[in-house]
Design an enzyme around this catalytic site. Structure first.
Site, mmCIF file in Angstrom:
data_model
loop_
_atom_site.group_PDB
_atom_site.id
_atom_site.type_symbol
_atom_site.label_atom_id
_atom_site.label_comp_id
_atom_site.label_asym_id
_atom_site.label_seq_id
_atom_site.Cartn_x
_atom_site.Cartn_y
_atom_site.Cartn_z
ATOM 1 C CE1 TYR A 1 -3.238 3.026 1.691
ATOM 2 C CE2 TYR A 1 -2.198 3.634 3.154
ATOM 3 C CZ TYR A 1 -2.747 3.918 2.500
ATOM 4 O OH TYR A 1 -3.754 5.044 2.722
HETATM 5 N N1 LIG Z 1 -6.567 4.686 7.189
HETATM 6 C C1 LIG Z 1 -5.442 5.157 7.213
HETATM 7 O O1 LIG Z 1 -5.357 5.373 8.300
HETATM 8 C C2 LIG Z 1 -5.156 5.912 5.902
HETATM 9 C C3 LIG Z 1 -3.799 6.360 5.999
HETATM 10 C C4 LIG Z 1 -3.719 7.610 5.435
HETATM 11 C C5 LIG Z 1 -4.261 8.187 4.566
HETATM 12 N N2 LIG Z 1 -5.362 6.902 4.004
HETATM 13 C C6 LIG Z 1 -6.184 7.422 2.796
HETATM 14 O O2 LIG Z 1 -7.093 7.977 2.803
HETATM 15 C C7 LIG Z 1 -7.984 7.795 1.472
HETATM 16 C C8 LIG Z 1 -9.245 8.028 2.110
HETATM 17 O O3 LIG Z 1 -9.680 7.546 3.802
HETATM 18 P P1 LIG Z 1 -11.233 7.746 3.845
HETATM 19 O O4 LIG Z 1 -10.833 6.109 5.473
HETATM 20 O O5 LIG Z 1 -11.717 8.121 3.539
HETATM 21 O O6 LIG Z 1 -11.396 5.602 2.817
HETATM 22 P P2 LIG Z 1 -12.444 4.690 2.639
HETATM 23 O O7 LIG Z 1 -13.777 5.241 3.625
HETATM 24 O O8 LIG Z 1 -12.248 3.579 2.487
HETATM 25 O O9 LIG Z 1 -13.150 5.710 1.228
HETATM 26 C C9 LIG Z 1 -12.418 5.133 -0.017
HETATM 27 C C10 LIG Z 1 -13.246 5.575 -1.182
HETATM 28 O O10 LIG Z 1 -12.329 5.150 -2.596
HETATM 29 C C11 LIG Z 1 -13.325 3.999 -3.299
HETATM 30 N N3 LIG Z 1 -13.270 3.576 -4.056
HETATM 31 C C12 LIG Z 1 -12.363 2.288 -3.709
HETATM 32 N N4 LIG Z 1 -12.078 1.756 -4.864
HETATM 33 C C13 LIG Z 1 -12.544 2.684 -6.046
HETATM 34 C C14 LIG Z 1 -12.978 2.526 -7.268
HETATM 35 N N5 LIG Z 1 -12.616 1.538 -8.537
HETATM 36 N N6 LIG Z 1 -13.115 3.838 -8.178
HETATM 37 C C15 LIG Z 1 -13.842 4.484 -7.391
HETATM 38 N N7 LIG Z 1 -13.792 4.937 -6.459
HETATM 39 C C16 LIG Z 1 -13.184 4.192 -5.426
HETATM 40 C C17 LIG Z 1 -14.851 3.752 -2.098
HETATM 41 O O11 LIG Z 1 -15.898 3.805 -3.238
HETATM 42 P P3 LIG Z 1 -17.048 2.264 -2.695
HETATM 43 O O12 LIG Z 1 -17.884 3.965 -1.274
HETATM 44 O O13 LIG Z 1 -18.176 2.261 -3.438
HETATM 45 O O14 LIG Z 1 -16.661 1.329 -1.728
HETATM 46 C C18 LIG Z 1 -14.474 4.723 -1.426
HETATM 47 O O15 LIG Z 1 -16.116 5.884 -1.144
HETATM 48 C C19 LIG Z 1 -7.229 6.359 0.983
HETATM 49 O O16 LIG Z 1 -7.168 6.460 0.018
HETATM 50 C C20 LIG Z 1 -6.647 5.611 1.881
HETATM 51 O O17 LIG Z 1 -6.264 5.137 1.307
HETATM 52 C C21 LIG Z 1 -5.537 6.006 4.747
#
Ligand SMILES: NC(=O)c1ccc[n+]([C@@H]2O[C@H](COP(=O)([O-])OP(=O)(O)OC[C@H]3O[C@@H](n4cnc5c(N)ncnc54)[C@H](OP(=O)(O)O)[C@@H]3O)[C@@H](O)[C@H]2O)c1
Length: 219
Positions: A125
Site C-alpha cells: 500500500y
Molecule cells: N486508514 C488510514 O489510516 C489512512 C492513512 C492515511 C491515508 N489514508 C488514505 O486516505 C484515503 C481516504 O480514506 P477514507 O477513510 O475516506 O477511505 P474509505 O472510506 O475507504 O474511502 C475510499 C473510497 O474510495 C472508493 N473507491 C474504492 N475503489 C474505487 C474504484 N475502483 N473507483 C472509484 N472509487 C473507488 C470507495 O468507494 P465505495 O464507497 O464504493 O467503496 C470509497 O468511497 C484513502 O485513499 C486511504 O488510503 C488512509
C-alpha cells in the site's frame, strides 16, 4: 471552478463534499454505484457514476480540478491496491492532463514517504501511494499532495500540525483531513506542494494560507 471528487462516498469524501458544498464550492461527486448518489443529490451536489477500474474519463469533463480521496482499502489485498490506489491515480493524472485541468489534490498517506519502513502488511500500500505521488509530482499537472498520518474518527478540532514528532500521537482525524481539503480549495494557487497532516494545535486555514504563500514564493 468545479471540483471532481473521486472517492466521494468514502469517509473523508462524504465529509469533504458536505463541508465544501456548504462553503459554496461547486462539486461533482464521483461514486461507484447509482444508489450512492442519492445522499449527494439530496444536498444539491452533482454526481457521476464511474469506477477507477473502468472508463471514467468522461467524469472529468467540465471540471477544473480533482480531489482524489479514493483507495481500495484492505479488503481487496495488494492487487486492488495496485489497480485503484496506483493505476487508478495514474489514469486520473493522465486524463486530467489531457483535458487541461488546473490541479489535482491527492489524499495520499504519510506512510508513502518511506514505504520500506512500513510494517510488512502495509508495504505494498505504501509503495503504491509512493509511486502514485511520484507520478503526479513528475507529470507536469499542478498538484497538492496531502499526507495524512493514521486516520481516526475523532470529530474535527480544526487544528493540525505538519511536522512529525514521534513523542506525540501519529494520528489525524478524518474530519480534520476533510477540513484541510476544504481549506485547500480556498487557495487555488496552492500548487506543487506536499504536506503531512497530523492532529495538532495550529489552525488549519492558517497552515494552508502559509503553504499557499510558500507556493507563490511569498514566504
Ligand atoms: N486508514 C488510514 O489510516 C489512512 C492513512 C492515511 C491515508 N489514508 C488514505 O486516505 C484515503 C481516504 O480514506 P477514507 O477513510 O475516506 O477511505 P474509505 O472510506 O475507504 O474511502 C475510499 C473510497 O474510495 C472508493 N473507491 C474504492 N475503489 C474505487 C474504484 N475502483 N473507483 C472509484 N472509487 C473507488 C470507495 O468507494 P465505495 O464507497 O464504493 O467503496 C470509497 O468511497 C484513502 O485513499 C486511504 O488510503 C488512509
Amino acid at each position: 471552478m468545479k471540483t471532481l471528487v473521486i472517492g466521494a462516498n468514502g469517509q473523508i469524501g462524504r465529509m469533504f463534499c458536505s463541508k465544501a458544498h456548504n462553503a459554496g464550492f461547486q462539486l461533482r461527486a464521483m461514486v461507484r454505484e447509482t444508489a450512492q448518489a442519492a445522499q449527494f443529490q439530496e444536498q444539491g451536489i452533482e454526481t457521476v457514476v464511474a469506477d477507477l477500474e473502468g472508463d471514467f474519463q468522461e467524469a472529468l469533463h467540465g471540471c477544473d480540478q480533482i480531489v482524489f480521496t479514493a483507495g481500495a482499502g484492505a479488503k481487496g489485498g495488494p492487487d486492488k491496491t495496485l489497480l485503484v490506489d496506483l493505476y487508478g491515480a495514474i489514469r486520473t493524472v493522465d486524463f486530467a492532463k489531457a483535458q487541461g485541468l488546473r490541479r489535482m489534490i491527492m489524499v495520499s498517506a504519510m506512510r508513502s514517504m518511506v514505504p520500506q519502513i512500513a510494517p510488512d502488511f502495509l508495504r505494498p500500500y505504501a509503495a503504491a501511494k509512493f509511486a502514485a505521488d511520484h507520478y503526479l509530482k513528475t507529470s507536469g499537472l499542478p498538484y497538492l499532495i496531502l499526507l495524512p498520518a493514521r486516520l481516526v474518527d475523532e470529530p474535527a478540532s480544526g487544528r493540525i500540525r505538519t511536522v512529525r514528532d514521534d513523542s506525540l500521537p501519529i494520528t489525524v482525524s478524518r474530519e480534520n483531513v476533510a477540513e484541510c481539503l476544504v481549506s485547500a480549495l480556498r487557495y487555488d494557487s496552492l500548487c506543487n506542494q506536499q504536506t503531512i497532516l497530523l492532529d495538532g494545535d495550529e489552525d488549519i486555514d492558517e497552515i494552508f494560507a502559509r503553504l499557499s504563500a510558500a507556493a507563490l514564493g511569498e514566504a
